[in-house]
Design a protein around this motif. Structure first.
Motif, mmCIF file in Angstrom:
data_model
loop_
_atom_site.group_PDB
_atom_site.id
_atom_site.type_symbol
_atom_site.label_atom_id
_atom_site.label_comp_id
_atom_site.label_asym_id
_atom_site.label_seq_id
_atom_site.Cartn_x
_atom_site.Cartn_y
_atom_site.Cartn_z
ATOM 1 N N ARG A 320 0.860 -1.184 0.000
ATOM 2 C CA ARG A 320 0.000 0.000 0.000
ATOM 3 C C ARG A 320 0.892 1.228 0.000
ATOM 4 N NH1 ARG A 320 -5.591 0.369 2.987
ATOM 5 N NH2 ARG A 320 -5.473 -1.737 2.221
ATOM 6 N N TRP A 337 -8.484 11.450 6.718
ATOM 7 C CA TRP A 337 -9.196 10.574 5.784
ATOM 8 C C TRP A 337 -9.605 11.343 4.535
ATOM 9 C CZ3 TRP A 337 -13.888 11.552 3.709
ATOM 10 C CH2 TRP A 337 -14.715 12.466 4.358
ATOM 11 N N ARG A 338 -9.900 12.661 4.709
ATOM 12 C CA ARG A 338 -10.363 13.435 3.558
ATOM 13 C C ARG A 338 -9.215 13.635 2.554
ATOM 14 N NH1 ARG A 338 -13.283 17.223 6.081
ATOM 15 N NH2 ARG A 338 -15.235 16.138 5.723
ATOM 16 N N GLY B 41 -6.516 -3.325 8.649
ATOM 17 C CA GLY B 41 -7.121 -2.848 7.417
ATOM 18 C C GLY B 41 -6.856 -3.792 6.256
ATOM 19 N N GLU B 42 -5.639 -4.327 6.217
ATOM 20 C CA GLU B 42 -5.313 -5.253 5.127
ATOM 21 C C GLU B 42 -6.176 -6.511 5.204
ATOM 22 O OE1 GLU B 42 -1.076 -5.840 5.207
ATOM 23 O OE2 GLU B 42 -0.730 -3.684 5.056
ATOM 24 N N ASP B 45 -9.693 -5.670 4.172
ATOM 25 C CA ASP B 45 -9.795 -5.535 2.716
ATOM 26 C C ASP B 45 -9.945 -6.896 2.040
ATOM 27 O OD1 ASP B 45 -9.778 -2.802 2.700
ATOM 28 O OD2 ASP B 45 -7.622 -2.618 2.364
ATOM 29 N N ARG B 60 -15.829 1.148 -1.737
ATOM 30 C CA ARG B 60 -14.721 2.088 -1.527
ATOM 31 C C ARG B 60 -14.506 2.196 -0.022
ATOM 32 N NH1 ARG B 60 -12.378 6.418 -4.465
ATOM 33 N NH2 ARG B 60 -11.551 8.067 -3.146
ATOM 34 N N VAL B 62 -12.803 3.566 3.140
ATOM 35 C CA VAL B 62 -12.036 4.679 3.691
ATOM 36 C C VAL B 62 -11.887 4.418 5.188
ATOM 37 C CG1 VAL B 62 -11.897 7.174 3.987
ATOM 38 C CG2 VAL B 62 -13.056 6.220 1.979
ATOM 39 N N ALA B 63 -10.641 4.361 5.649
ATOM 40 C CA ALA B 63 -10.402 4.034 7.055
ATOM 41 C C ALA B 63 -9.713 5.199 7.752
ATOM 42 C CB ALA B 63 -9.536 2.781 7.163
ATOM 43 N N ASP B 70 -14.341 11.520 13.320
ATOM 44 C CA ASP B 70 -14.403 11.735 11.872
ATOM 45 C C ASP B 70 -15.779 11.388 11.310
ATOM 46 O OD1 ASP B 70 -11.847 12.677 11.790
ATOM 47 O OD2 ASP B 70 -10.939 10.819 11.084
ATOM 48 N N GLU B 73 -18.081 14.214 12.110
ATOM 49 C CA GLU B 73 -17.762 15.364 11.251
ATOM 50 C C GLU B 73 -18.278 15.143 9.833
ATOM 51 O OE1 GLU B 73 -15.013 17.793 8.644
ATOM 52 O OE2 GLU B 73 -15.306 15.641 8.667
ATOM 53 N N ARG B 74 -18.158 13.919 9.344
ATOM 54 C CA ARG B 74 -18.659 13.623 7.989
ATOM 55 C C ARG B 74 -20.162 13.861 7.926
ATOM 56 N NH1 ARG B 74 -15.671 9.006 4.529
ATOM 57 N NH2 ARG B 74 -17.184 9.808 3.069
ATOM 58 N N VAL B 77 -20.996 17.635 7.920
ATOM 59 C CA VAL B 77 -20.714 18.435 6.717
ATOM 60 C C VAL B 77 -21.353 17.838 5.463
ATOM 61 C CG1 VAL B 77 -18.547 19.267 7.692
ATOM 62 C CG2 VAL B 77 -18.525 17.268 6.190
ATOM 63 N N GLU B 79 -21.045 14.726 4.215
ATOM 64 C CA GLU B 79 -20.270 13.723 3.480
ATOM 65 C C GLU B 79 -20.455 12.355 4.123
ATOM 66 O OE1 GLU B 79 -16.204 14.759 2.673
ATOM 67 O OE2 GLU B 79 -16.689 16.883 2.623
ATOM 68 N N ARG B 187 -5.957 10.768 20.304
ATOM 69 C CA ARG B 187 -7.116 11.290 21.040
ATOM 70 C C ARG B 187 -7.853 10.203 21.811
ATOM 71 N NH1 ARG B 187 -10.059 15.396 16.883
ATOM 72 N NH2 ARG B 187 -9.079 14.089 15.299
#
Lengths: 368, 425
Positions: A320, A337-338, B41-42, B45, B60, B62-63, B70, B73-74, B77, B79, B187
């Motif tokens: 990766r 992430w964004r 994550g691997e 996937d 798709r 996204v991690a 996050d 926040e998505r 906004v 997303e 955090r």
């Protein structure tokens, strides 16, 4: 002049007797590798030039022991200079080390043996190269051991790292330098150019780098430097052999053992191809790294216009692709992430983004 | 009322029912948001490749290493991803209250509700509707150790809590410290300590108090809850021989704490961590009684088999058919098998048994779930994220720093009414 001087006028061969042209019978004997082979004779060069070439490359009989002593001393000294120069991050010192290095002679000798089909001399030259290589690595390791660790600080010197990531450009340099070495050896009028060829092919710095990296426990970097060294070896052998052939350093077709010569050239060619594959892959990776690096630089303003890039590393060698980004800004940056999402859109391959941020808000205080 | 305000806010922002996924086309795509980065994550996937193959939907993935913040926040906004994998049922409840997540289709929900472990159903369902499904279960409260080092020092695996305390005292006599502990995680720093306190509380105070505390009916300031904090502190932090100096514990990254077990001269002898820590180990580490590392469950006071589980929960933010296809595939029996080696197991009960697992370690985990008595869902994951994810973990850090325990517990209790969605607004 002795063999070591081909890389090293400074490594001076004061023994003028060693420069003498051997008597005719001795030349014939040398031409046949010590074993007379009927009909073997050179057709492209006159006997004096052939004798001079052989005199420069092979040290046999009473000349052998002094040569080996000289070779050993110069190898250890040149690798030591190179290793300290690498640790001190001094390009000038590293170049100086190359002028002292004695390795080019046995390498070009291998080329000559391949062309002429001299098996015994080939074995002797290859043995010397192998032993010399191990000695060079050991010297680098020892200098790494005794070198002041604080001089290295936390980051490895650029001169050292530059020798751990060879690419196709290095192969090109080695081929041209090897050809130059072969040319200068045969054309006696051009010997002034030989130190330049020795510097260009850079044999002892990668050897010293291998030793230092092994001592530092950086196995991957050591392998990179070893690849650079092997690249130089293979490319010089092949390029010098072909150049010498082109210049007429050839035995007569009737007497030479053609299959043996062809086999020797084939082995050298295969070695070049073998090193070209990893070098090509590495070069491709460098290009990919550059492209991803540029993409990150272009994308960061879209991701968060309030930040500045303070550090950026990309690595496309793993499963990766990796982006390590450090930014500075007046507040916490946008989520990582964004950025990864934006990059993935343009990049096309999976990637991992690590963002660290530092505040560039200045705080001022005074005490009176 | 608060939920209504959040819902209106989200609606104004144009988020409710709206996601980043495009119109269904010849090659439908869904956006999945998770916390699985690095080695986890691997492996995830690999599972997604299986999902894509079975559904024909491109996923798709996204991690992020900071999922809760996050994700909120998505949503705020506009997303919003199509699907997210979260670990906290408390967060699912907040998302339900905010109207951000979709209710599972009846057919899928009916099948899943029958398979949820005891105590989890009420967390994921609301008014009879199901809003999340269990993708993976991890066993918490495992103690990792080196069988060869135990043999060298003559240590025995403890059967009861008293045995464990005696073992830790015994370990004070040797060079390595008893516990490998690291609390640094950005955090989320402090979360391993949260697991410690939950484990002690359930084992020492019983299920009744545990459940009431997880639901917010008993506060952190309660004397029995306080006792669990003290017991955990005594076992892990009382002396430098327990886990080293507090500043070392605070600075050491969570993922690196277990490295102290490995090597020729281990720095520490025991490491409490959930089963997913397996994914953090070097690949050549063999786990088992005769392997490089082995595990035992934190023992009960009476030798019982208490197990706390954590879970990865899938929620959907859009009701497009391809979204539900992916959700269903993630929850299917085949999904768990294609994810083997990550240190978790698929939820048992939908026809899956321990024997389904080829990997010996995961077969043991599955058997622990079958044998567990009692089995409880992670308490902090049931709490609102502002408490369970943030305040509780920050309280652990304060405990290690030596702050006043009463003040710490009061501060955590003060966050019970906070909501992450609202707080981030």
């Amino acid at each position: 002049m002795g063999a070591s001087d081909q890389e090293s006028p400074a490594g001076g061969e004061a023994d003028e007797s060693a420069r003498r042209v051997p008597p005719q019978s001795a030349v014939d004997a040398l031409l046949s590798g010590g074993r007379r082979r009927s009909g073997l004779r050179h057709t492209g060069l006159d006997r004096d030039r052939v004798a001079a070439v052989i005199d420069d490359l092979f040290f046999e009989g009473p000349r052998r022991l002094p040569y080996l002593r000289r070779f050993g001393v110069l190898l250890v000294l040149s690798t030591t200079i190179a290793a300290f120069g690498l640790l001190a991050d001094s390009a000038a010192v590293v170049i100086g080390a190359m002028l002292v290095a004695p390795l080019l002679t046995p390498i070009v000798a291998v080329s000559a043996c391949i062309i002429q089909g001299w098996v015994q001399r080939l074995a002797a030259s290859v043995s010397l190269l192998v032993i010399g290589s191990f000695a060079g690595i050991a010297t680098g390791w020892f200098v790494g051991l005794i070198g002041d660790p604080t001089a290295v600080s936390t980051a490895l010197p650029g001169e050292l790292l530059a020798r751990t990531t060879p690419g196709l450009l290095d192969l090109g340099i080695a081929v041209a330098a090897g050809a130059a070495a072969g040319y200068v050896l045969v054309d006696r009028e051009a010997t002034a150019a030989l130190p330049g060829a020795g510097i260009a092919v850079a044999l002892v710095p990668p050897l010293a780098t291998v030793g230092i990296c092994l001592e530092f426990g950086e196995g991957d970097l050591a392998m990179g430097a070893l690849l650079l060294y092997v690249t130089n070896l293979a490319a010089i052998v092949l390029a010098a052999a072909l150049t010498m052939l082109a210049m007429g350093f050839v035995p007569s077709l009737g007497g030479v053992d053609r299959p043996r010569v062809i086999a020797g050239l084939a082995v050298a060619g295969a070695a070049v191809v073998a090193v070209a594959i990893p070098l090509g892959l590495h070069t491709q990776r460098v290009v990919q790294d550059r492209q991803l690096n540029d993409l990150v630089v272009r994308t960061v303003p879209d991701w968060d216009p309030s930040v500045n890039i303070t550090d950026l590393h990309v690595d496309t060698s793993g499963a990766r692709d990796q982006v390590e980004l450090q930014v500075a800004g007046p507040s916490e940056p946008q989520p990582a992430w964004r950025l990864a999402d934006l990059l993935a859109d343009a990049h096309g391959d999976p990637l991992r983004v690590e963002v660290t941020s530092v505040s560039d808000v200045e705080a001022v205080a005074e005490v009176r | 009322m608060r939920a209504a305000i959040v819902f209106v806010t989200l609606a104004v922002l144009g988020v409710a029912g709206c996601s980043t996924g495009g119109e269904p086309g010849p090659e439908p795509e869904v956006v999945l948001f998770s916390r699985f980065v690095g080695a986890e994550g691997e492996r995830f996937d690999e599972l997604l490749a299986h999902v894509e193959e079975t559904t024909g939907v491109r996923v798709r993935h996204v991690a992020t290493g900071d999922l809760e913040a996050d994700l909120v926040e998505r949503i705020q906004v506009g997303e919003t991803p199509d699907i997210a994998l979260v670990t906290e049922a408390g967060l699912v409840q907040e998302l339900v209250e905010a109207g951000a997540v979709e209710q599972f289709p009846d057919e899928l929900a009916g099948e899943l509700l029958t398979a949820l472990p005891e105590g989890v159903e009420e967390e994921l369902a609301d008014d009879g509707g199901l809003y999340a499904g269990l993708v993976r279960v991890v066993v918490k409260g495992l103690v990792w150790y080196r069988p060869d080092v135990f043999e060298e020092y003559g240590f025995e695996v403890p059967e009861t809590w008293d045995d464990l305390e005696a073992l830790v005292d015994e370990m004070a006599e040797v060079d390595p410290v008893a516990w490998c502990v690291g609390l640094a995680a950005g955090r989320a720093s402090g979360w391993p300590g949260v697991d410690w306190i939950e484990a002690v509380l359930l084992r020492h105070q019983g299920t009744e108090l545990y459940d009431a505390w997880a639901n917010g009916e008993v506060q952190f300031g309660d004397s029995d809850v306080r006792q669990a904090w003290e017991d955990a502190r005594d076992l892990v932090l009382r002396n430098p021989t327990n886990a080293g100096l507090p500043r070392e514990v605070l600075a050491r990254p969570v993922h690196e704490a277990q490295e102290g077990l490995l090597g020729d001269e281990p720095d520490c002898l025991l490491h409490e961590q959930a089963s997913f820590a397996r994914a953090w180990l070097p690949e050549d580490v063999d786990i088992g009684p005769d392997g490089d590392l082995d595990v035992f469950l934190l023992p009960d006071t009476d030798g019982g088999s208490t197990v706390i589980v954590g879970a990865d929960l899938v929620v959907a933010f859009d009701d497009r058919p391809e979204v539900w296809s992916v959700v269903e595939a993630l929850l299917g029996p085949g999904a768990a098998r294609s994810w083997e080696g990550d240190g978790g197991v698929g939820p048992l009960g939908r026809g899956a048994t321990p024997d389904d697992y080829d990997d010996p370690f995961e077969r043991r985990l599955a058997q622990m779930l079958v044998d567990a008595e009692p089995l409880r869902y992670d308490a902090s994951d049931q709490m609102p994220p502002a408490v369970g994810v943030k305040a509780f973990a920050e309280g652990v850090l304060e405990l290690v720093r030596g702050s006043d325990l009463d003040q710490i517990l009061d501060d955590v209790d003060d966050t019970w009414s906070d909501r992450l969605l609202e707080a981030e607004r």
